[in-house]
Design an enzyme around this catalytic site. Structure first.
Site, mmCIF file in Angstrom:
data_model
loop_
_atom_site.group_PDB
_atom_site.id
_atom_site.type_symbol
_atom_site.label_atom_id
_atom_site.label_comp_id
_atom_site.label_asym_id
_atom_site.label_seq_id
_atom_site.Cartn_x
_atom_site.Cartn_y
_atom_site.Cartn_z
ATOM 1 N N SER A 1 0.825 -1.205 0.000
ATOM 2 C CA SER A 1 0.000 0.000 0.000
ATOM 3 C C SER A 1 0.858 1.254 0.000
ATOM 4 O O SER A 1 1.918 1.306 0.626
ATOM 5 C CB SER A 1 -0.912 0.002 1.229
ATOM 6 O OG SER A 1 -1.582 1.243 1.358
ATOM 7 N N TYR B 1 -2.527 5.642 -4.640
ATOM 8 C CA TYR B 1 -3.806 6.336 -4.583
ATOM 9 C C TYR B 1 -3.763 7.566 -5.491
ATOM 10 O O TYR B 1 -2.689 8.153 -5.696
ATOM 11 C CB TYR B 1 -4.116 6.779 -3.153
ATOM 12 C CG TYR B 1 -4.619 5.671 -2.271
ATOM 13 C CD1 TYR B 1 -5.864 5.097 -2.476
ATOM 14 C CD2 TYR B 1 -3.841 5.190 -1.211
ATOM 15 C CE1 TYR B 1 -6.339 4.084 -1.660
ATOM 16 C CE2 TYR B 1 -4.306 4.176 -0.388
ATOM 17 C CZ TYR B 1 -5.557 3.626 -0.620
ATOM 18 O OH TYR B 1 -6.021 2.625 0.181
ATOM 19 N N THR C 1 -5.385 2.322 -7.506
ATOM 20 C CA THR C 1 -6.686 2.159 -6.858
ATOM 21 C C THR C 1 -7.626 3.260 -7.323
ATOM 22 O O THR C 1 -7.302 4.447 -7.215
ATOM 23 C CB THR C 1 -6.544 2.178 -5.333
ATOM 24 O OG1 THR C 1 -5.849 0.995 -4.921
ATOM 25 C CG2 THR C 1 -7.894 2.216 -4.648
ATOM 26 N N LYS D 1 -7.096 -1.248 -10.130
ATOM 27 C CA LYS D 1 -7.824 -1.906 -9.035
ATOM 28 C C LYS D 1 -9.108 -1.134 -8.752
ATOM 29 O O LYS D 1 -9.073 0.071 -8.507
ATOM 30 C CB LYS D 1 -6.938 -1.947 -7.785
ATOM 31 C CG LYS D 1 -7.546 -2.646 -6.578
ATOM 32 C CD LYS D 1 -6.510 -2.722 -5.458
ATOM 33 C CE LYS D 1 -7.035 -3.449 -4.240
ATOM 34 N NZ LYS D 1 -7.991 -2.628 -3.471
#
Length: 369
Positions: free
Chosen positions: A95, A117, A143, A240
């Site tokens: 992450s 992100y 994401t 994703k």
């Protein structure tokens, strides 16, 4: 074991979903509705759980999913996840809001993917992508389902103000001695090691940065940004957050290498479709050659087998391995992965399919719901 070791606020962050948590239930119901249809009188004395992912073999169809704040579950929890994944012969997707630097994770020797992100500052985002390229990451995973943060009420109720625990939870923290002397003493609050350029000076701790980071999510993210990232990143690009066949087709047209079919583990949009329910139609839309990975709702090894039978190349494990991390650090992650591996192995034997790559839709029945 995890619930006994870590504070309540950590456990509810790990377990919780959005709003009424219906999506959480749909995710499980989707897998529960898929029935196996086994063959009999098949020689299953030798079984092969491995498969290929982007042309390289993995030991079983599993990937450690990108999860943030893992340093609150165990000190340098991301590194423990990486080392356990390496030892198990599977990739890890790290992450962007992890608390260990991506360079250290790559150095562990794990097959490394970096999740990002869509922060508003594209220049700094490009810097993280460049760091991943220099370090040797195999893939960037974008994401796309965080235009706004989901309403995780079970998580929010533990705080009297943003990142300030209420009295009950402060008392609870004081009783968790094993956790305190692993996470906070002597290390202090975990820090975001991959976001230095995004954060105000001295504001990189998990406590101080959470509110700031939520303001940096970019709700204007669109397909032009995927094209920008495709031009920027020379290796495998994975998107994703896909749940629709038309979105999957568009990603393929833009040169995306793989998709993660996910509803963010039930933590974003409540009453959202379950990924396992839409997996077959997405596979039909993109054809047999595009890499499809499923995420959300997998708990047992049999779920990984069902996902593979219905068209996924592999599946991501988020909560399943985090329970192991929260319970016992790296040995806990290794134990969680061994449980999944043994369940996949046993399921293949009982299904009469000794080779994972021979799985197909004929191995399962999906009743109409």
């Amino acid at each position: 074991m995890a619930a006994a070791r870590i504070p309540n606020f950590c456990f509810e962050y790990l377990e919780g979903g959005a709003d009424d948590e219906l999506t959480l239930r749909y995710n499980r119901a989707g897998f529960d509705a898929v029935n196996f249809q086994p063959r009999t009188l098949v020689d299953v004395s030798e079984r092969d759980l491995g498969c290929e992912l982007f042309g390289e073999r993995i030991a079983m169809p599993a990937i450690i999913a990108p999860t943030g704040f893992n340093g609150l579950l165990s000190h340098e929890g991301d590194l423990m996840l990486a080392e356990a994944a390496r030892d198990a012969g599977i990739p890890m997707c790290q992450s962007m809001v992890s608390t260990v630097s991506l360079e250290r994770i790559v150095e562990s020797g794990v097959r490394h993917w970096m999740q990002i992100y869509p922060f508003k500052d594209r220049e700094n985002l490009a810097g993280v992508v460049k760091r991943a390229e220099v370090a040797g990451s195999e893939a960037i995973v974008l994401t796309t389902d965080v235009a706004a943060f989901g309403n995780r009420e079970w998580d929010r109720r533990n705080y009297r103000a943003p990142m300030k625990l209420n009295l009950d939870n402060m008392v609870d923290v004081a009783t968790r001695w094993r956790w305190l002397f692993d996470v906070l003493i002597p290390h202090g609050m975990p820090r975001f090691r991959n976001l230095g350029d995004f954060l105000p000076p001295g504001q990189d701790s998990a406590r101080n940065a959470a509110t700031f980071l939520s303001s940096q999510m970019d709700p204007s993210l669109n397909w032009d940004d995927v094209a920008w990232l495709r031009d920027l990143w020379p290796r495998k690009l994975i998107v994703k957050g896909i749940l629709r066949p038309d979105d999957a087709e568009r990603a393929k047209q833009l040169g995306v290498d793989g998709l993660v079919i996910t509803n963010h583990g039930g933590r974003q949009l409540d009453t959202c479709v379950a990924p396992i329910d839409v997996l077959p139609e997405i596979r039909e839309a993109v054809g047999p050659d595009m890499t499809l990975i499923i995420d959300s709702g997998l708990r047992r090894g049999g779920d990984f087998v069902k996902a593979r039978a219905l068209g996924a190349d592999a599946a991501m494990s988020g909560r399943a391995t985090l329970y192991g991390l929260a319970a016992a650090g790296k040995p806990g992650v290794a134990r969680a992965l061994e449980i999944l591996r043994s369940e996949i192995d046993r399921t293949l034997a009982l299904l009469g399919c000794p080779v994972l790559t021979r799985l197909g839709p004929d191995c399962v029945r999906v009743p109409r719901r």
